[in-house]
Design a protein around this motif. Structure first.
Motif, PDB file in Angstrom:
ATOM      1  N   PRO A 121       0.734  -1.288  -0.021  1.00  0.00           N
ATOM      2  CA  PRO A 121       0.197   0.009  -0.144  1.00  0.00           C
ATOM      3  C   PRO A 121       0.824   1.299  -0.101  1.00  0.00           C
ATOM      4  CG  PRO A 121      -0.589  -1.460   1.988  1.00  0.00           C
ATOM      5  CD  PRO A 121       0.537  -2.001   1.337  1.00  0.00           C
ATOM      6  N   ALA A 122       0.232   2.165  -0.811  1.00  0.00           N
ATOM      7  CA  ALA A 122       1.115   3.608  -0.899  1.00  0.00           C
ATOM      8  C   ALA A 122       0.727   4.330   0.508  1.00  0.00           C
ATOM      9  CB  ALA A 122       0.900   4.285  -2.088  1.00  0.00           C
ATOM     10  N   PHE A 123       1.809   5.201   0.928  1.00  0.00           N
ATOM     11  CA  PHE A 123       1.409   5.737   1.973  1.00  0.00           C
ATOM     12  C   PHE A 123       0.315   6.960   1.872  1.00  0.00           C
ATOM     13  CE2 PHE A 123       1.963   9.596   4.503  1.00  0.00           C
ATOM     14  CZ  PHE A 123       2.021   9.088   5.774  1.00  0.00           C
ATOM     15  N   ARG A 124      -0.505   6.965   2.691  1.00  0.00           N
ATOM     16  CA  ARG A 124      -1.613   8.014   2.530  1.00  0.00           C
ATOM     17  C   ARG A 124      -1.664   8.488   4.234  1.00  0.00           C
ATOM     18  NH1 ARG A 124      -5.029   4.251   2.273  1.00  0.00           N
ATOM     19  NH2 ARG A 124      -6.844   5.581   3.036  1.00  0.00           N
ATOM     20  N   ARG A 125      -1.388   9.743   4.427  1.00  0.00           N
ATOM     21  CA  ARG A 125      -1.626  10.165   5.798  1.00  0.00           C
ATOM     22  C   ARG A 125      -2.686   9.914   6.602  1.00  0.00           C
ATOM     23  NH1 ARG A 125       2.878  12.696   8.751  1.00  0.00           N
ATOM     24  NH2 ARG A 125       1.789  13.104  10.737  1.00  0.00           N
ATOM     25  N   ALA A 126      -3.820   9.922   6.111  1.00  0.00           N
ATOM     26  CA  ALA A 126      -4.921   9.928   6.925  1.00  0.00           C
ATOM     27  C   ALA A 126      -5.080   8.623   7.601  1.00  0.00           C
ATOM     28  CB  ALA A 126      -6.144   9.937   6.041  1.00  0.00           C
ATOM     29  N   ALA A 127      -4.481   7.488   6.760  1.00  0.00           N
ATOM     30  CA  ALA A 127      -4.484   6.208   7.124  1.00  0.00           C
ATOM     31  C   ALA A 127      -3.407   5.941   8.514  1.00  0.00           C
ATOM     32  CB  ALA A 127      -4.192   5.271   6.111  1.00  0.00           C
ATOM     33  N   TRP A 128      -2.461   6.642   8.297  1.00  0.00           N
ATOM     34  CA  TRP A 128      -1.274   6.469   9.361  1.00  0.00           C
ATOM     35  C   TRP A 128      -1.268   7.553  10.318  1.00  0.00           C
ATOM     36  CZ3 TRP A 128       0.690   2.057   9.188  1.00  0.00           C
ATOM     37  CH2 TRP A 128       0.609   1.227   7.907  1.00  0.00           C
ATOM     38  N   GLU A 129      -2.375   8.432  10.587  1.00  0.00           N
ATOM     39  CA  GLU A 129      -2.373   9.687  11.410  1.00  0.00           C
ATOM     40  C   GLU A 129      -1.982   9.047  12.767  1.00  0.00           C
ATOM     41  OE1 GLU A 129      -1.408  13.155  11.891  1.00  0.00           O
ATOM     42  OE2 GLU A 129      -2.325  12.841   9.847  1.00  0.00           O
ATOM     43  N   GLU A 130      -2.448   8.302  13.124  1.00  0.00           N
ATOM     44  CA  GLU A 130      -2.470   7.395  14.573  1.00  0.00           C
ATOM     45  C   GLU A 130      -1.115   7.394  14.886  1.00  0.00           C
ATOM     46  OE1 GLU A 130      -4.240   4.701  17.993  1.00  0.00           O
ATOM     47  OE2 GLU A 130      -5.193   4.774  15.923  1.00  0.00           O
ATOM     48  N   LEU A 131      -0.609   6.349  14.049  1.00  0.00           N
ATOM     49  CA  LEU A 131       0.915   5.926  14.169  1.00  0.00           C
ATOM     50  C   LEU A 131       1.672   7.117  14.242  1.00  0.00           C
ATOM     51  CD1 LEU A 131       2.863   3.488  14.487  1.00  0.00           C
ATOM     52  CD2 LEU A 131       2.710   3.457  11.943  1.00  0.00           C
ATOM     53  N   ALA A 132       1.486   8.013  13.356  1.00  0.00           N
ATOM     54  CA  ALA A 132       2.570   9.247  13.092  1.00  0.00           C
ATOM     55  C   ALA A 132       2.398   9.938  14.269  1.00  0.00           C
ATOM     56  CB  ALA A 132       2.081  10.234  11.910  1.00  0.00           C
ATOM     57  N   GLY A 133       1.247  10.213  15.003  1.00  0.00           N
ATOM     58  CA  GLY A 133       1.210  10.991  16.364  1.00  0.00           C
ATOM     59  C   GLY A 133       1.890  10.165  17.456  1.00  0.00           C
ATOM     60  N   ASN A 134       1.601   8.812  17.500  1.00  0.00           N
ATOM     61  CA  ASN A 134       2.369   8.020  18.654  1.00  0.00           C
ATOM     62  C   ASN A 134       3.818   8.098  18.518  1.00  0.00           C
ATOM     63  OD1 ASN A 134      -0.112   7.389  19.757  1.00  0.00           O
ATOM     64  ND2 ASN A 134      -0.421   5.346  18.544  1.00  0.00           N
ATOM     65  N   LEU A 135       4.149   8.021  17.310  1.00  0.00           N
ATOM     66  CA  LEU A 135       5.756   8.005  17.010  1.00  0.00           C
ATOM     67  C   LEU A 135       6.493   9.349  17.521  1.00  0.00           C
ATOM     68  CD1 LEU A 135       6.295   6.097  13.738  1.00  0.00           C
ATOM     69  CD2 LEU A 135       7.160   5.559  15.750  1.00  0.00           C
ATOM     70  N   LEU A 136       5.601  10.549  16.966  1.00  0.00           N
ATOM     71  CA  LEU A 136       5.975  11.861  17.417  1.00  0.00           C
ATOM     72  C   LEU A 136       6.355  12.001  18.797  1.00  0.00           C
ATOM     73  CD1 LEU A 136       6.942  14.734  16.781  1.00  0.00           C
ATOM     74  CD2 LEU A 136       4.530  15.483  16.453  1.00  0.00           C
TER      75      LEU A 136
END
Length: 169
Positions: A132-147
């Motif tokens: 799957p290509a990266f889509r911000r909306a699909a990975w927003e929760e993971l991005a926030g947790n990583l940050l």
């Protein structure tokens, strides 16, 4: 003109770092001391990320001793954050620069639930085109947790823009 050629990005890594600085790259996870933590364009495994140095250099050996230590430390801290946030079994790290002749590190979570035939293989055994290509909306929760985890680890710097805030629509 001579100056115009120098202003053009030399590699995809250069272009991605410029986009991260300008808030145009939605794949940005965080600004770290040595560069940018970003999600991979293809998510062949959950949380596949890269560390891009800022400024861009040709390879690890082009960095001074302090900068090299900072880059390698940030790379391993990104791995620490991925381990904690994703529940991965381990992290694979890779620095090549053969296809893109600019320093960048692949930080790849590996999972016990990966397909049996691929679990023990190197990451390049996956069909990246089918991932799957990266889509911000699909990975927003993971991005926030990583940050949040990278901030807790003390390796982030403030970002001028939210990831992708200035992306062309």
């Amino acid at each position: 003109m001579k100056n115009d050629a120098a202003a053009e990005p030399q590699t995809a890594i250069h272009a991605q770092v410029i986009a991260a600085r300008e808030g145009r790259d939605p794949r940005v996870i965080a600004r770290l001391f040595s560069g940018w933590a970003v999600f991979g364009e293809r998510q062949f495994v959950r949380g596949y990320a890269l560390l891009l140095p800022d400024p861009v250099v040709p390879n690890l050996n082009a960095l001074g001793a302090r900068e090299r230590i900072a880059f390698l430390s940030d790379m391993s801290r990104l791995g620490d954050a991925l381990l904690k946030v994703t529940g991965a079994a381990r992290i694979n790290y890779a620095i090549f620069g053969n296809q893109e002749p600019a320093l960048h590190a692949h930080v790849i979570p590996r999972y016990l639930d990966e397909p049996h035939a691929l679990r023990g293989e190197q990451p390049w055994a996956y069909d990246w085109d089918a991932a799957p290509a990266f889509r911000r909306a699909a990975w927003e929760e993971l991005a926030g947790n990583l940050l949040r985890e990278l901030t807790r680890l003390g390796v982030t710097k403030p970002m001028r823009f939210s990831p992708g805030a200035n992306a062309a629509t």
